[in-house]
Design an enzyme around this catalytic site. Structure first.
Site, PDB file in Angstrom:
ATOM      1  N   LYS A 183      13.630 -76.131  -2.868  1.00  0.00           N
ATOM      2  CA  LYS A 183      14.230 -75.853  -4.179  1.00  0.00           C
ATOM      3  C   LYS A 183      15.696 -75.454  -4.027  1.00  0.00           C
ATOM      4  O   LYS A 183      16.574 -75.971  -4.712  1.00  0.00           O
ATOM      5  CB  LYS A 183      13.463 -74.707  -4.867  1.00  0.00           C
ATOM      6  CG  LYS A 183      14.204 -74.097  -6.045  1.00  0.00           C
ATOM      7  CD  LYS A 183      13.416 -72.984  -6.717  1.00  0.00           C
ATOM      8  CE  LYS A 183      13.553 -71.614  -6.099  1.00  0.00           C
ATOM      9  NZ  LYS A 183      14.771 -70.868  -6.482  1.00  0.00           N
ATOM     10  N   ASN A 184      15.941 -74.519  -3.106  1.00  0.00           N
ATOM     11  CA  ASN A 184      17.291 -73.957  -3.028  1.00  0.00           C
ATOM     12  C   ASN A 184      18.288 -74.881  -2.332  1.00  0.00           C
ATOM     13  O   ASN A 184      19.483 -74.592  -2.300  1.00  0.00           O
ATOM     14  CB  ASN A 184      17.258 -72.575  -2.363  1.00  0.00           C
ATOM     15  CG  ASN A 184      16.628 -71.547  -3.292  1.00  0.00           C
ATOM     16  OD1 ASN A 184      16.436 -71.823  -4.482  1.00  0.00           O
ATOM     17  ND2 ASN A 184      16.296 -70.389  -2.766  1.00  0.00           N
ATOM     18  N   CYS A 216      19.038 -59.964 -13.573  1.00  0.00           N
ATOM     19  CA  CYS A 216      17.704 -60.567 -13.670  1.00  0.00           C
ATOM     20  C   CYS A 216      16.690 -59.614 -13.086  1.00  0.00           C
ATOM     21  O   CYS A 216      17.044 -58.529 -12.641  1.00  0.00           O
ATOM     22  CB  CYS A 216      17.673 -61.947 -13.033  1.00  0.00           C
ATOM     23  SG  CYS A 216      17.385 -61.934 -11.288  1.00  0.00           S
ATOM     24  N   ARG A 254      22.809 -58.965  -9.668  1.00  0.00           N
ATOM     25  CA  ARG A 254      23.273 -60.288  -9.281  1.00  0.00           C
ATOM     26  C   ARG A 254      24.595 -60.713  -9.938  1.00  0.00           C
ATOM     27  O   ARG A 254      24.644 -61.722 -10.665  1.00  0.00           O
ATOM     28  CB  ARG A 254      22.165 -61.324  -9.534  1.00  0.00           C
ATOM     29  CG  ARG A 254      20.889 -60.962  -8.808  1.00  0.00           C
ATOM     30  CD  ARG A 254      19.828 -61.993  -8.967  1.00  0.00           C
ATOM     31  NE  ARG A 254      20.042 -63.168  -8.151  1.00  0.00           N
ATOM     32  CZ  ARG A 254      19.218 -64.205  -8.109  1.00  0.00           C
ATOM     33  NH1 ARG A 254      18.127 -64.208  -8.840  1.00  0.00           N
ATOM     34  NH2 ARG A 254      19.473 -65.235  -7.336  1.00  0.00           N
ATOM     35  N   ASP A 282      13.438 -63.886   0.456  1.00  0.00           N
ATOM     36  CA  ASP A 282      12.497 -64.723  -0.293  1.00  0.00           C
ATOM     37  C   ASP A 282      11.105 -64.766   0.346  1.00  0.00           C
ATOM     38  O   ASP A 282      10.191 -65.373  -0.216  1.00  0.00           O
ATOM     39  CB  ASP A 282      13.047 -66.152  -0.441  1.00  0.00           C
ATOM     40  CG  ASP A 282      14.255 -66.204  -1.352  1.00  0.00           C
ATOM     41  OD1 ASP A 282      14.488 -65.225  -2.077  1.00  0.00           O
ATOM     42  OD2 ASP A 282      14.970 -67.226  -1.343  1.00  0.00           O
ATOM     43  N   ARG A 341       8.333 -72.255 -10.999  1.00  0.00           N
ATOM     44  CA  ARG A 341       9.764 -72.492 -10.777  1.00  0.00           C
ATOM     45  C   ARG A 341      10.011 -72.942  -9.341  1.00  0.00           C
ATOM     46  O   ARG A 341      11.010 -73.609  -9.075  1.00  0.00           O
ATOM     47  CB  ARG A 341      10.554 -71.202 -10.995  1.00  0.00           C
ATOM     48  CG  ARG A 341      10.549 -70.741 -12.415  1.00  0.00           C
ATOM     49  CD  ARG A 341      11.424 -69.540 -12.562  1.00  0.00           C
ATOM     50  NE  ARG A 341      12.755 -69.866 -12.035  1.00  0.00           N
ATOM     51  CZ  ARG A 341      13.742 -69.001 -11.926  1.00  0.00           C
ATOM     52  NH1 ARG A 341      13.572 -67.774 -12.290  1.00  0.00           N
ATOM     53  NH2 ARG A 341      14.912 -69.376 -11.466  1.00  0.00           N
TER      54      ARG A 341
HETATM   55  N1  EPU Z   1      26.298 -60.800  -4.951  1.00  0.00           N
HETATM   56  C1  EPU Z   1      27.389 -60.129  -5.456  1.00  0.00           C
HETATM   57  N2  EPU Z   1      28.429 -60.867  -5.941  1.00  0.00           N
HETATM   58  C2  EPU Z   1      28.420 -62.216  -5.942  1.00  0.00           C
HETATM   59  C3  EPU Z   1      27.303 -62.890  -5.433  1.00  0.00           C
HETATM   60  C4  EPU Z   1      26.256 -62.152  -4.927  1.00  0.00           C
HETATM   61  O1  EPU Z   1      27.434 -58.887  -5.463  1.00  0.00           O
HETATM   62  O2  EPU Z   1      29.406 -62.815  -6.416  1.00  0.00           O
HETATM   63  C5  EPU Z   1      25.181 -60.025  -4.373  1.00  0.00           C
HETATM   64  C6  EPU Z   1      23.858 -60.251  -5.114  1.00  0.00           C
HETATM   65  O3  EPU Z   1      23.752 -59.403  -6.230  1.00  0.00           O
HETATM   66  C7  EPU Z   1      22.855 -59.952  -4.035  1.00  0.00           C
HETATM   67  C8  EPU Z   1      23.551 -60.456  -2.753  1.00  0.00           C
HETATM   68  O4  EPU Z   1      24.929 -60.531  -3.074  1.00  0.00           O
HETATM   69  O5  EPU Z   1      22.667 -58.574  -3.939  1.00  0.00           O
HETATM   70  C9  EPU Z   1      23.105 -61.823  -2.266  1.00  0.00           C
HETATM   71  O6  EPU Z   1      23.036 -62.719  -3.354  1.00  0.00           O
HETATM   72  P1  EPU Z   1      23.278 -64.279  -3.211  1.00  0.00           P
HETATM   73  O7  EPU Z   1      24.480 -64.642  -4.007  1.00  0.00           O
HETATM   74  O8  EPU Z   1      23.251 -64.695  -1.787  1.00  0.00           O
HETATM   75  O9  EPU Z   1      22.011 -64.858  -3.960  1.00  0.00           O
HETATM   76  P2  EPU Z   1      21.999 -66.182  -4.818  1.00  0.00           P
HETATM   77  O10 EPU Z   1      22.944 -67.143  -4.233  1.00  0.00           O
HETATM   78  O11 EPU Z   1      22.123 -65.835  -6.263  1.00  0.00           O
HETATM   79  C10 EPU Z   1      20.185 -67.452  -3.441  1.00  0.00           C
HETATM   80  C11 EPU Z   1      18.837 -68.044  -3.711  1.00  0.00           C
HETATM   81  C12 EPU Z   1      17.844 -66.900  -3.920  1.00  0.00           C
HETATM   82  C13 EPU Z   1      17.821 -66.055  -2.648  1.00  0.00           C
HETATM   83  C14 EPU Z   1      19.234 -65.538  -2.336  1.00  0.00           C
HETATM   84  C15 EPU Z   1      19.324 -64.764  -1.039  1.00  0.00           C
HETATM   85  C16 EPU Z   1      19.355 -70.144  -4.756  1.00  0.00           C
HETATM   86  C17 EPU Z   1      19.363 -70.988  -5.976  1.00  0.00           C
HETATM   87  N3  EPU Z   1      18.911 -68.898  -4.894  1.00  0.00           N
HETATM   88  O12 EPU Z   1      20.513 -66.686  -4.591  1.00  0.00           O
HETATM   89  O13 EPU Z   1      16.576 -67.496  -4.110  1.00  0.00           O
HETATM   90  O14 EPU Z   1      16.970 -64.953  -2.809  1.00  0.00           O
HETATM   91  O15 EPU Z   1      20.155 -66.660  -2.259  1.00  0.00           O
HETATM   92  O16 EPU Z   1      18.894 -65.535   0.017  1.00  0.00           O
HETATM   93  O17 EPU Z   1      19.723 -70.604  -3.681  1.00  0.00           O
HETATM   94  C18 EPU Z   1      14.313 -67.548  -4.771  1.00  0.00           C
HETATM   95  O18 EPU Z   1      14.271 -68.727  -4.383  1.00  0.00           O
HETATM   96  O19 EPU Z   1      13.289 -66.890  -5.078  1.00  0.00           O
HETATM   97  C19 EPU Z   1      15.616 -66.887  -4.881  1.00  0.00           C
HETATM   98  C20 EPU Z   1      15.819 -65.797  -5.627  1.00  0.00           C
END
Ligand code: EPU
Length: 418
Positions: A22-23, A117, A122, A305, A397
């Site tokens: 998915k990701n 969320c 996030r 995850d 999802r």
């Molecule tokens: N964060 C910030 N600022 C930013 C971006 C992130 O503070 O601009 C923080 C977030 O709040 C969090 C941490 O950094 O505390 C890491 O977040 P990240 O941005 O890496 O998460 P994401 O990119 O929103 C993806 C996956 C998630 C997975 C995370 C961590 C996708 C579509 N989603 O989310 O997947 O948990 O990386 O590996 O790739 C899932 O599949 O269940 C899922 C939630």
């Protein structure tokens, strides 16, 4: 809304084929916006999030078709839209991945700001900081991010923290920026490598994906993508736990082994057995797992995850384990539902102490997010009696045909309207 009804206490035995990730699929679908023409993406899982992404691309003017199961054609020749609306972004945060591609494609983008969320705040400040460094003018108006740039210019970007979709957004934007971009403190997840491979085979010049420093030399255009999405390492890890928690034996046909080292290492410590065979990786367990502690971390650390699923396994272990979540501030909601099945868990902030109990017992529970749902399914498979899991739309999802895959391995699972 659907619920899953699981009669637990039966070992799972059989074969499982892992679906596309998915990701990885979501950013690669978004990357089609960097091209003009027919993109063909294969091994795309049939999931609710993928359907939401297809809807977003269609709203942006792309023509999408699924000529065969798990392949999708995205024709971006007439994708003139610039907006990812609130209604879509609120159902799937990954819609924010359209920001970088839309900005380079049209010189402007209007993307709803995702709110907090279930699992945490996030924010997306790092996405915006990186795009600003590339020369975008960013304003926030009425809950929307308004981004403008005639043409992005390569720059050195130091990320304040490791973010997966943030790194992906910047890779996509920098692919068509003028000059060279260097992203330092980039996320190293395998899904980022898959995105970079999809883009590089279409003419992008991305080096270092999978490492902390990524260098992107901007090009004027790339060809439409033709790519097969990597298998889902989190789905593979979830089925490994399913074998362990039910004291069963599953042959996993195509696990992305190189990305599962840490997960397999922890499951081996817990006493699960792994054997590579010509048909796939056989995962089995004969007795209750040993207690093993984990701390989640960005790749190559233990993935957040898989935290909830690992906790389900520890709930039936023979000792006490400590599970610490370091990525999201509110990813422990499954603990109160696990307790309803008889698990013994104390939570203090982002740390859970799990004292293994010999038996879990079925009960009605509620899924709160995607991985929490997977955790409840696993616990239900181990529990004696019937568990009803409501709000399984969360599960849909991210897990393709999960009820069918579990049933084929001997689980008694029924889907019914709530
Ligand atoms: N964060 C910030 N600022 C930013 C971006 C992130 O503070 O601009 C923080 C977030 O709040 C969090 C941490 O950094 O505390 C890491 O977040 P990240 O941005 O890496 O998460 P994401 O990119 O929103 C993806 C996956 C998630 C997975 C995370 C961590 C996708 C579509 N989603 O989310 O997947 O948990 O990386 O590996 O790739 C899932 O599949 O269940 C899922 C939630």
């Amino acid at each position: 809304m659907d619920q899953l009804v699981i009669e637990g206490g039966r070992p799972l035995v059989g074969n499982v084929k892992i679906s596309g990730s998915k990701n990885a699929a979501l950013p690669i679908m978004c990357a089609s916006l960097l091209t003009s023409g027919r993109n063909r993406i294969h091994n795309v899982p049939d999931l609710r999030d993928v359907r939401t992404m297809t809807k977003l691309l269609t709203m942006l003017g792309a023509e999408t078709a699924a000529p065969q199961t798990n392949s999708i054609t995205i024709d971006t020749s007439n994708a003139e839209g610039i907006e990812a609306p609130y209604d879509l972004v609120k159902t799937m945060r990954a819609s924010v991945l359209a920001l970088g591609p839309l900005l380079v494609r049209h010189g402007q983008a209007r993307v709803s700001l995702p709110g907090g969320c279930a699992i945490g705040e996030r924010p997306i400040d790092q996405h915006l900081k990186g795009l600003s460094a590339l020369g975008a003018k960013i304003d926030l108006d009425g809950g929307y991010i308004m981004a403008h740039a005639k043409r992005l210019k390569g720059a050195a970007i130091d990320m304040d923290l490791v973010t997966v979709t943030g790194t992906e957004n910047l890779i996509m934007a920098a692919t068509l920026a003028k000059g060279e971009t260097i992203i330092r403190n980039a996320a190293r997840e395998p899904e980022i490598v898959d995105l970079a491979q999809a883009l590089n085979s279409a003419g992008a010049r991305i080096e270092g994906a999978g490492e902390a420093v990524i260098r992107i030399r901007g090009v004027d255009e790339i060809m439409p993508l033709e790519h097969s999405v990597m298998p889902d390492r989190i789905e593979a890890g979830t089925f490994m736990v399913a074998a362990g928690i039910t004291k069963g034996e599953l042959c996993i046909a195509n696990p992305p082994l190189e990305h599962l080292t840490v997960i397999i290492g922890k499951l081996k410590e817990a006493g699960l057995r792994f054997q590579q065979t010509p048909k796939g990786l056989v995962v089995s367990a004969r007795r209750a797992p040993r207690a093993v502690s984990i701390i989640t971390g960005p790749y190559p650390g233990f993935p957040t995850d898989m935290q909830a699923q690992f906790m389900a396994l520890m709930a039936v272990s023979t000792g006490s384990s400590v599970i610490q979540e370091t990525i999201f501030e509110n990813r422990m909601m499954h603990t109160s539902e696990l307790r309803r099945l008889g698990a013994n868990i104390e939570v203090n902030g982002s740390v859970a102490v799990v004292s293994g109990s010999r038996h879990l017992t079925g009960a009605p529970v509620m899924a709160t997010d995607l991985r929490a749902s997977a955790c409840l399914v696993l616990a239900a498979l181990a529990a004696e009696g019937q568990t009803k899991i409501s709000r399984v739309y969360h599960l849909d999802r991210g897990y393709e045909y999960i009820d069918r895959k579990l049933s084929q391995a001997g689980a008694v699972v029924k889907r019914q309207a709530e």
